[in-house]
Design a protein around this motif. Structure first.
Motif, PDB file in Angstrom:
ATOM      1  N   UNK B 186     -89.019  -0.151  -1.880  1.00  0.00           N
ATOM      2  CA  UNK B 186     -88.802   0.351  -0.505  1.00  0.00           C
ATOM      3  C   UNK B 186     -89.145   1.829  -0.443  1.00  0.00           C
ATOM      4  N   UNK B 187     -88.684   2.573  -1.455  1.00  0.00           N
ATOM      5  CA  UNK B 187     -88.950   4.010  -1.490  1.00  0.00           C
ATOM      6  C   UNK B 187     -90.452   4.277  -1.665  1.00  0.00           C
ATOM      7  N   UNK B 188     -91.111   3.443  -2.490  1.00  0.00           N
ATOM      8  CA  UNK B 188     -92.566   3.564  -2.682  1.00  0.00           C
ATOM      9  C   UNK B 188     -93.303   3.343  -1.370  1.00  0.00           C
ATOM     10  N   UNK B 189     -92.890   2.303  -0.629  1.00  0.00           N
ATOM     11  CA  UNK B 189     -93.519   2.011   0.671  1.00  0.00           C
ATOM     12  C   UNK B 189     -93.296   3.166   1.636  1.00  0.00           C
ATOM     13  N   UNK B 190     -92.088   3.737   1.586  1.00  0.00           N
ATOM     14  CA  UNK B 190     -91.770   4.870   2.463  1.00  0.00           C
ATOM     15  C   UNK B 190     -92.685   6.061   2.145  1.00  0.00           C
ATOM     16  N   UNK B 191     -92.852   6.349   0.835  1.00  0.00           N
ATOM     17  CA  UNK B 191     -93.679   7.497   0.425  1.00  0.00           C
ATOM     18  C   UNK B 191     -95.130   7.313   0.861  1.00  0.00           C
ATOM     19  N   UNK B 192     -95.661   6.099   0.673  1.00  0.00           N
ATOM     20  CA  UNK B 192     -97.058   5.828   1.072  1.00  0.00           C
ATOM     21  C   UNK B 192     -97.189   5.952   2.599  1.00  0.00           C
ATOM     22  N   UNK B 193     -96.194   5.419   3.308  1.00  0.00           N
ATOM     23  CA  UNK B 193     -96.228   5.494   4.779  1.00  0.00           C
ATOM     24  C   UNK B 193     -96.179   6.950   5.244  1.00  0.00           C
ATOM     25  N   UNK B 194     -95.356   7.747   4.583  1.00  0.00           N
ATOM     26  CA  UNK B 194     -95.258   9.168   4.977  1.00  0.00           C
ATOM     27  C   UNK B 194     -96.585   9.889   4.696  1.00  0.00           C
ATOM     28  N   UNK B 195     -97.172   9.596   3.531  1.00  0.00           N
ATOM     29  CA  UNK B 195     -98.471  10.204   3.200  1.00  0.00           C
ATOM     30  C   UNK B 195     -99.512   9.808   4.257  1.00  0.00           C
ATOM     31  N   UNK B 196     -99.489   8.526   4.661  1.00  0.00           N
ATOM     32  CA  UNK B 196    -100.453   8.036   5.665  1.00  0.00           C
ATOM     33  C   UNK B 196    -100.263   8.758   6.997  1.00  0.00           C
ATOM     34  N   UNK B 197     -99.012   8.929   7.395  1.00  0.00           N
ATOM     35  CA  UNK B 197     -98.728   9.586   8.684  1.00  0.00           C
ATOM     36  C   UNK B 197     -99.111  11.070   8.626  1.00  0.00           C
ATOM     37  N   UNK B 198     -98.810  11.716   7.497  1.00  0.00           N
ATOM     38  CA  UNK B 198     -99.144  13.145   7.354  1.00  0.00           C
ATOM     39  C   UNK B 198    -100.661  13.339   7.418  1.00  0.00           C
ATOM     40  N   UNK B 199    -101.410  12.491   6.708  1.00  0.00           N
ATOM     41  CA  UNK B 199    -102.875  12.622   6.713  1.00  0.00           C
ATOM     42  C   UNK B 199    -103.436  12.307   8.108  1.00  0.00           C
ATOM     43  N   UNK B 200    -102.847  11.306   8.777  1.00  0.00           N
ATOM     44  CA  UNK B 200    -103.261  10.983  10.154  1.00  0.00           C
ATOM     45  C   UNK B 200    -103.037  12.205  11.058  1.00  0.00           C
ATOM     46  N   UNK B 201    -101.871  12.833  10.897  1.00  0.00           N
ATOM     47  CA  UNK B 201    -101.549  14.026  11.701  1.00  0.00           C
ATOM     48  C   UNK B 201    -102.542  15.152  11.419  1.00  0.00           C
ATOM     49  N   UNK B 202    -102.900  15.287  10.157  1.00  0.00           N
ATOM     50  CA  UNK B 202    -103.859  16.325   9.751  1.00  0.00           C
ATOM     51  C   UNK B 202    -105.233  16.076  10.378  1.00  0.00           C
ATOM     52  N   UNK B 203    -105.640  14.802  10.402  1.00  0.00           N
ATOM     53  CA  UNK B 203    -106.926  14.437  11.016  1.00  0.00           C
ATOM     54  C   UNK B 203    -106.873  14.733  12.523  1.00  0.00           C
TER      55      UNK B 203
END
Lengths: 51, 227
Positions: B186-203
């Motif tokens: 669950x924590x792994x999925x959360x970390x990947x999701x956060x990375x995805x959202x941060x990179x999306x925000x950066x784009x």
């Protein structure tokens, strides 16, 4: 589809929709910038011809 | 954005991370024993909220640079970061309301300090745009907007820590001093999701900033050509 599944689909759907709307707004803005750049290039070309 | 990573590369990374996040959320992470499937909203809702904080913080940092250096480019960067933060803030409120309805049976509750403080933070930054566009463009507007953005950053730690200071215990506390209260996957999925959202925000931030800069350059060109 259970009620929980519907809520999950709605939450993820909202995120997807927001990103989609944002892309549409950026696309519209890009089209406007392209048009305005074209107009300015046309004007610059005209001035070069005149002078 | 780091100079070595171009925007197209960042966009590809964003799509790949988003696909990995969705796969992990729905096919790897187990279903929560208490909340069932509706807990899956957590994987997007919390990263979006954290990213909104990051964007508001970035906006405040750029605002500080405006006051420090009087640099016009920082004003545009601060404005873009706050605009993105407001988009992510709106998404936090909407996904949070959906999760609240699924878990608590209500769309909103005024008794949760976390929710109310996030709404205050969101409305504060919505007012930023009203203030900004009520002042004529120029150094005065840059300074006023920067000061306002800096005031807003004070609300971020209050909003973030509200859940720990709150006495209602309605809003779940997942990250405690003992670590994340969830399984490893669950924590792994959360970390990947956060990375995805941060990179999306950066784009999104980079694209919007490029658009605004091009707009400003076009305005200059138009003035130079006498149009």
């Amino acid at each position: 589809m259970s009620a929980g599944e519907k809520y999950v689909a709605a939450a993820y759907g909202v995120v997807f929709l927001f990103v989609l709307v944002w892309v549409a707004i950026i696309a519209a803005k890009l089209a406007r910038l392209e048009r305005e750049t074209g107009e300015l290039a046309e004007l610059a070309r005209g001035r070069r011809h005149d002078g | 954005m780091p100079a070595r990573i171009t925007l197209p590369t960042l966009s590809v990374i964003s799509v790949a991370l988003m696909a990995a996040a969705v796969t992990m959320i729905f096919f790897v992470a187990p279903e929560d024993a208490d909340q069932g499937i509706s807990q899956k909203i957590f994987y997007f809702h919390v990263p979006i909220a954290l990213t909104a904080y990051v964007l508001f913080g970035l906006g405040a940092w750029k605002a500080l640079r405006v006051l420090w250096t009087r640099g016009e480019r920082y004003d545009l960067e601060s404005y873009t970061a706050i605009h993105q933060g407001t988009i992510f803030g709106a998404l936090t409120l909407i996904t949070g309301a959906i999760w609240a309805k699924a878990s608590w049976g209500v769309w909103w509750t005024w008794s949760s300090n976390q929710l109310v403080l996030f709404l205050v933070l969101f409305l504060f930054y919505c007012a930023y745009f009203m203030l900004r566009f009520s002042v004529e463009a120029g150094p005065r507007r840059e300074r006023i907007s920067a000061v306002y953005a800096l005031f807003g950053v004070a609300l971020i730690p209050v909003s973030f820590l509200a859940i720990r200071l709150a006495s209602d215990f309605i809003h779940p506390t997942v990250f405690t001093r003992e670590g994340p209260q969830m399984t490893g996957t669950m924590f792994g999925a959360f970390c990947v999701a956060w990375a995805a959202i941060v990179v999306l925000a950066l784009v999104m931030y980079s694209v919007e900033l490029a658009g605004k800069r091009t707009d400003a350059h076009l305005r200059e060109l138009r003035e130079a050509l006498g149009r």
